[in-house]
Design a protein around this motif. Structure first.
Motif, PDB file in Angstrom:
ATOM      1  N   LYS A  58       5.321   3.456 -30.317  1.00 23.92           N
ATOM      2  CA  LYS A  58       5.084   3.099 -29.063  1.00 23.92           C
ATOM      3  C   LYS A  58       5.429   2.034 -28.450  1.00 23.92           C
ATOM      4  O   LYS A  58       5.997   1.938 -27.365  1.00 23.92           O
ATOM      5  CB  LYS A  58       3.407   3.055 -28.932  1.00 23.92           C
ATOM      6  CG  LYS A  58       2.938   2.784 -27.557  1.00 23.92           C
ATOM      7  CD  LYS A  58       1.304   2.997 -27.207  1.00 23.92           C
ATOM      8  CE  LYS A  58       1.063   2.915 -25.798  1.00 23.92           C
ATOM      9  NZ  LYS A  58      -0.536   3.016 -25.933  1.00 23.92           N
ATOM     10  N   TYR A  59       5.597   0.773 -29.310  1.00 20.63           N
ATOM     11  CA  TYR A  59       6.238  -0.482 -28.866  1.00 20.63           C
ATOM     12  C   TYR A  59       7.509  -0.806 -29.212  1.00 20.63           C
ATOM     13  O   TYR A  59       7.975  -2.062 -28.963  1.00 20.63           O
ATOM     14  CB  TYR A  59       5.260  -1.565 -29.208  1.00 20.63           C
ATOM     15  CG  TYR A  59       3.750  -1.188 -28.509  1.00 20.63           C
ATOM     16  CD1 TYR A  59       3.547  -1.541 -27.089  1.00 20.63           C
ATOM     17  CD2 TYR A  59       2.793  -1.026 -29.223  1.00 20.63           C
ATOM     18  CE1 TYR A  59       2.290  -1.246 -26.490  1.00 20.63           C
ATOM     19  CE2 TYR A  59       1.302  -0.637 -28.717  1.00 20.63           C
ATOM     20  CZ  TYR A  59       1.180  -0.865 -27.387  1.00 20.63           C
ATOM     21  OH  TYR A  59      -0.072  -0.629 -26.911  1.00 20.63           O
ATOM     22  N   GLY A  60       8.122  -0.042 -30.268  1.00 18.14           N
ATOM     23  CA  GLY A  60       9.386  -0.443 -30.552  1.00 18.14           C
ATOM     24  C   GLY A  60       9.404  -1.390 -31.806  1.00 18.14           C
ATOM     25  O   GLY A  60       8.492  -1.700 -32.312  1.00 18.14           O
ATOM     26  N   GLU A  61      10.663  -1.530 -32.478  1.00 15.00           N
ATOM     27  CA  GLU A  61      10.662  -2.193 -33.920  1.00 15.00           C
ATOM     28  C   GLU A  61      10.120  -3.601 -33.937  1.00 15.00           C
ATOM     29  O   GLU A  61       9.360  -4.057 -34.658  1.00 15.00           O
ATOM     30  CB  GLU A  61      12.186  -2.040 -34.339  1.00 15.00           C
ATOM     31  CG  GLU A  61      12.274  -2.785 -35.511  1.00 15.00           C
ATOM     32  CD  GLU A  61      13.631  -2.661 -36.195  1.00 15.00           C
ATOM     33  OE1 GLU A  61      14.170  -3.619 -36.364  1.00 15.00           O
ATOM     34  OE2 GLU A  61      14.532  -1.617 -35.900  1.00 15.00           O
ATOM     35  N   TRP A  62      10.633  -4.565 -33.047  1.00 16.12           N
ATOM     36  CA  TRP A  62      10.567  -5.807 -33.123  1.00 16.12           C
ATOM     37  C   TRP A  62       9.163  -6.289 -32.762  1.00 16.12           C
ATOM     38  O   TRP A  62       8.400  -7.159 -33.260  1.00 16.12           O
ATOM     39  CB  TRP A  62      11.477  -6.727 -32.531  1.00 16.12           C
ATOM     40  CG  TRP A  62      12.770  -6.776 -33.385  1.00 16.12           C
ATOM     41  CD1 TRP A  62      13.853  -6.243 -33.396  1.00 16.12           C
ATOM     42  CD2 TRP A  62      12.954  -7.755 -34.616  1.00 16.12           C
ATOM     43  NE1 TRP A  62      14.852  -6.531 -34.592  1.00 16.12           N
ATOM     44  CE2 TRP A  62      14.185  -7.790 -35.289  1.00 16.12           C
ATOM     45  CE3 TRP A  62      11.986  -8.576 -35.160  1.00 16.12           C
ATOM     46  CZ2 TRP A  62      14.466  -8.173 -36.431  1.00 16.12           C
ATOM     47  CZ3 TRP A  62      12.427  -9.208 -36.312  1.00 16.12           C
ATOM     48  CH2 TRP A  62      13.642  -9.171 -36.930  1.00 16.12           C
ATOM     49  N   ASN A  63       8.539  -5.787 -31.425  1.00 20.80           N
ATOM     50  CA  ASN A  63       7.546  -5.891 -31.179  1.00 20.80           C
ATOM     51  C   ASN A  63       6.318  -5.569 -32.153  1.00 20.80           C
ATOM     52  O   ASN A  63       5.417  -6.405 -32.481  1.00 20.80           O
ATOM     53  CB  ASN A  63       6.965  -5.250 -29.712  1.00 20.80           C
ATOM     54  CG  ASN A  63       7.789  -5.800 -28.689  1.00 20.80           C
ATOM     55  OD1 ASN A  63       8.229  -6.866 -28.716  1.00 20.80           O
ATOM     56  ND2 ASN A  63       8.018  -5.062 -27.809  1.00 20.80           N
ATOM     57  N   SER A  64       6.520  -4.541 -32.875  1.00 23.08           N
ATOM     58  CA  SER A  64       5.544  -3.948 -34.055  1.00 23.08           C
ATOM     59  C   SER A  64       5.799  -4.961 -35.270  1.00 23.08           C
ATOM     60  O   SER A  64       4.911  -5.167 -35.805  1.00 23.08           O
ATOM     61  CB  SER A  64       5.961  -2.429 -34.204  1.00 23.08           C
ATOM     62  OG  SER A  64       5.790  -1.825 -33.239  1.00 23.08           O
ATOM     63  N   LEU A  65       6.961  -5.258 -35.561  1.00 23.16           N
ATOM     64  CA  LEU A  65       7.229  -6.099 -36.592  1.00 23.16           C
ATOM     65  C   LEU A  65       6.385  -7.602 -36.420  1.00 23.16           C
ATOM     66  O   LEU A  65       5.777  -7.967 -37.239  1.00 23.16           O
ATOM     67  CB  LEU A  65       8.521  -6.423 -36.921  1.00 23.16           C
ATOM     68  CG  LEU A  65       9.612  -5.360 -37.572  1.00 23.16           C
ATOM     69  CD1 LEU A  65      10.902  -5.668 -37.493  1.00 23.16           C
ATOM     70  CD2 LEU A  65       9.117  -5.155 -38.833  1.00 23.16           C
ATOM     71  N   ILE A  66       6.706  -8.010 -35.183  1.00 26.84           N
ATOM     72  CA  ILE A  66       5.886  -9.138 -34.972  1.00 26.84           C
ATOM     73  C   ILE A  66       4.331  -9.208 -35.146  1.00 26.84           C
ATOM     74  O   ILE A  66       3.916  -9.955 -35.548  1.00 26.84           O
ATOM     75  CB  ILE A  66       6.226 -10.018 -33.646  1.00 26.84           C
ATOM     76  CG1 ILE A  66       7.874 -10.411 -33.672  1.00 26.84           C
ATOM     77  CG2 ILE A  66       5.405 -11.068 -33.082  1.00 26.84           C
ATOM     78  CD1 ILE A  66       8.480 -10.673 -32.249  1.00 26.84           C
ATOM     79  N   ALA A  67       3.759  -8.177 -34.376  1.00 29.51           N
ATOM     80  CA  ALA A  67       2.256  -7.887 -34.504  1.00 29.51           C
ATOM     81  C   ALA A  67       1.782  -7.758 -35.861  1.00 29.51           C
ATOM     82  O   ALA A  67       0.865  -8.099 -36.277  1.00 29.51           O
ATOM     83  CB  ALA A  67       2.108  -6.679 -33.752  1.00 29.51           C
ATOM     84  N   SER A  68       2.621  -6.985 -36.730  1.00 36.59           N
ATOM     85  CA  SER A  68       2.077  -6.526 -38.149  1.00 36.59           C
ATOM     86  C   SER A  68       2.194  -7.726 -38.796  1.00 36.59           C
ATOM     87  O   SER A  68       1.382  -8.078 -39.931  1.00 36.59           O
ATOM     88  CB  SER A  68       2.861  -5.406 -38.716  1.00 36.59           C
ATOM     89  OG  SER A  68       4.046  -5.796 -38.921  1.00 36.59           O
ATOM     90  N   SER A  69       3.236  -8.721 -38.843  1.00 40.68           N
ATOM     91  CA  SER A  69       3.386  -9.719 -39.519  1.00 40.68           C
ATOM     92  C   SER A  69       2.199 -11.012 -39.203  1.00 40.68           C
ATOM     93  O   SER A  69       1.949 -11.672 -39.938  1.00 40.68           O
ATOM     94  CB  SER A  69       4.837 -10.527 -39.254  1.00 40.68           C
ATOM     95  OG  SER A  69       5.741  -9.521 -39.574  1.00 40.68           O
TER      96      SER A  69
END
Length: 216
Positions: A58-69
């Motif tokens: 839904k939010y794309g690769e880097w937005n999701s990587l930042i949130a999960s990190s």
């Protein structure tokens, strides 16, 4: 490889004496390995499979990587001896582990092995604390002076400036490699699939070779 790149400067330039553990107990190492496997599996399922896996669509690769990190970093705030440098490194480690998960085609097994290997190498081989927690036994025993930001203090390798540099380089390298693959049209093929195809080609060549000799 990554752990070695972090460890050698710390061990060589921070006045740390290192000894081989001649009383190493294989059973203790075995229990530690099982613990690392279970811990890595639980964190990969929560942070990568569930959280990152749902967000990335839904939010794309880097937005999701930042949130999960950020979630991965927050999960370790209850660990002992957390420092500002350690918090930064936990966030960067979350980015790297997320990249490994995504670029392997969301392969949970591959991501778990990578995560477990990261922890096992720094703790059970090099003798560092892992995310602030001391490990029972290790192949190498360290006798160190008072810790600094360069050596990770009591948080261990993940609290060191050397680890920050190595993580940034690893993240940059994976990003560059994925971008290069995207431009070449192979981005949809994860590393694990490419590796499997390589094995299949090698196996096929091995089957054909004896036949060629027979014909001669």
């Amino acid at each position: 490889m990554l752990i070695t790149a972090c460890s050698l400067p710390i061990l060589l330039f921070n006045g740390i004496d290192v000894y081989l553990n001649h009383a190493l107990d294989p059973i203790n190492i075995g229990f530690t390995l099982v613990f690392f496997i279970l811990a890595a599996l639980a964190e990969e399922i929560l942070c990568r499979v569930v959280f990152l896996g749902l967000l990335v669509e839904k939010y794309g690769e880097w937005n999701s990587l930042i949130a999960s990190s950020l979630l991965f970093m927050a999960l370790h705030f209850l660990n002992p001896n957390v420092t500002p440098v350690a918090a930064i490194n936990l966030f960067l480690a979350g980015i790297l582990l997320g990249q490994v998960f995504l670029y392997s085609g969301k392969n949970l097994l591959f991501a778990t092995i990578f995560h477990m290997g990261w922890n096992f190498t720094q703790g059970s081989l090099f003798g560092f604390s892992v995310s602030g927690m001391a490990i029972g036994q290790s192949l190498l025993i360290q006798q160190a002076p008072a810790g600094s930001a360069w050596s990770g203090k009591n948080f261990g390798l993940e609290g060191s400036v050397e680890c920050t540099v190595v993580l940034i380089l690893a993240i940059s390298l994976l990003s560059w490699r994925q971008s290069k693959r995207a431009h070449s049209g192979t981005a949809q093929e994860p590393d694990t699939l490419l590796f499997t195809r390589g094995l299949e080609k090698a196996e096929l060549a091995g089957r054909q070779y004896p036949q060629d000799r027979t014909l001669r």
